[in-house]
Design an enzyme around this catalytic site. Structure first.
Site, PDB file in Angstrom:
ATOM      1  N   LYS A  83       0.715  -1.237  -0.104  1.00  0.00           N
ATOM      2  CA  LYS A  83       0.134  -0.075  -0.026  1.00  0.00           C
ATOM      3  C   LYS A  83       0.764   1.091  -0.112  1.00  0.00           C
ATOM      4  O   LYS A  83       1.703   1.582   0.787  1.00  0.00           O
ATOM      5  CB  LYS A  83      -0.967   0.019   1.362  1.00  0.00           C
ATOM      6  CG  LYS A  83      -2.187   0.371   0.930  1.00  0.00           C
ATOM      7  CD  LYS A  83      -2.996   0.127   2.333  1.00  0.00           C
ATOM      8  CE  LYS A  83      -4.432   0.611   2.346  1.00  0.00           C
ATOM      9  NZ  LYS A  83      -5.049   0.764   3.654  1.00  0.00           N
TER      10      LYS A  83
HETATM   11  C1  E4P Z   1      -8.251   1.119   4.194  1.00  0.00           C
HETATM   12  O1  E4P Z   1      -7.676   0.770   3.152  1.00  0.00           O
HETATM   13  C2  E4P Z   1      -8.251   2.397   4.700  1.00  0.00           C
HETATM   14  O2  E4P Z   1      -7.111   2.384   5.446  1.00  0.00           O
HETATM   15  C3  E4P Z   1      -9.491   2.572   5.613  1.00  0.00           C
HETATM   16  O3  E4P Z   1     -10.708   2.148   5.190  1.00  0.00           O
HETATM   17  C4  E4P Z   1      -9.583   4.020   6.113  1.00  0.00           C
HETATM   18  O4  E4P Z   1     -10.661   3.938   6.952  1.00  0.00           O
HETATM   19  P1  E4P Z   1     -11.097   5.234   8.066  1.00  0.00           P
HETATM   20  O5  E4P Z   1     -11.478   6.427   7.276  1.00  0.00           O
HETATM   21  O6  E4P Z   1     -12.357   4.696   8.813  1.00  0.00           O
HETATM   22  O7  E4P Z   1      -9.859   5.276   8.660  1.00  0.00           O
END
Ligand code: E4P
Length: 217
Positions: A83
């Site tokens: 990522k």
């Molecule tokens: C997933 O890949 C993201 O990092 C995550 O869904 C972010 O979610 P949040 O906005 O609830 O922190």
């Protein structure tokens, strides 16, 4: 639509894998911090029990640093999806990793223009954050629709991974638009099963059944 679990909590993942609904896992530095575990051990433990892609996020912000971290994380296993943030440096890293057939999830996407660049950089997944846009009074699902339309125009292979989901309606909206994947915290998976009429109907059926005095077994 594939469903990924948005958590680094190995115990929660284990429990939800039993549903047979989980196609992969996403983590981020905040989720790793919340789990309290070491990132490499945690990602390895998740890979041991999950068959699909497992996203592990780099924390360096320069190209050299991100590539070095990506090498360490990729060595955990072929299902590890690196990522990277949607920055100029992140997309340079994305291009290089995808050329090496390493899956890349480009995260922190908040505009269709950013998503176009990520697809051109060969991202396996683009992660637009719908909930964080909704929190600002924007409509995160409009962004999903725009990205799906743009990707369809050019047959980009990049999969649209709806991130930052906040409630079951996000799941339905993402599916109606035709998003490829949604990543969900365990609480939303549990909510998806629920409907008050299901509970009420089941209670009534069981009460009537009791009156018959019968047993199927
Ligand atoms: C997933 O890949 C993201 O990092 C995550 O869904 C972010 O979610 P949040 O906005 O609830 O922190």
């Amino acid at each position: 639509m594939k469903i990924f679990l948005d958590t680094a909590d190995v115990k929660q993942i284990e429990v939800l894998l039993e549903t047979g609904m989980i196609d992969g896992v996403t983590t981020n530095p905040s989720l790793i911090a919340k789990s309290g575990g070491d990132i490499k051990e945690t990602i390895a433990a998740i890979c041991d029990i999950v068959d699909g892609p497992v996203s592990a996020e780099v924390t360096a912000t320069d190209v050299k640093g991100m590539l070095a971290e990506a090498d360490v994380l990729s060595a955990i296993g072929p299902q590890v999806t690196i990522k990277v943030p949607l920055t100029k440096e992140g997309l340079i890293v994305c291009k290089q990793l995808s050329a090496r057939d390493i899956m890349v999830n480009v995260t922190l996407c908040f505009s269709a223009g950013q998503a176009l660049l990520a697809a051109k950089a060969g991202a396996t997944f683009i992660s637009p954050f719908v909930g964080r846009l909704d929190d600002l009074g924007a409509d995160g699902m409009n962004l999903i629709a725009d990205i799906c339309t743009i990707y369809d125009h050019y047959d980009f292979a990049t999969e649209v991974l709806v991130a930052s989901a906040r409630h079951p309606q996000h799941v339905v909206d993402a599916a109606l638009i035709g998003a490829d994947v949604i990543t969900l915290p365990p609480s939303i998976i549990d909510q998806l099963y629920k409907h008050p009429l299901t509970d009420k109907g089941l209670a009534a059926f069981l009460e009537d059944w009791k009156q018959t005095g019968q047993s199927i077994l």
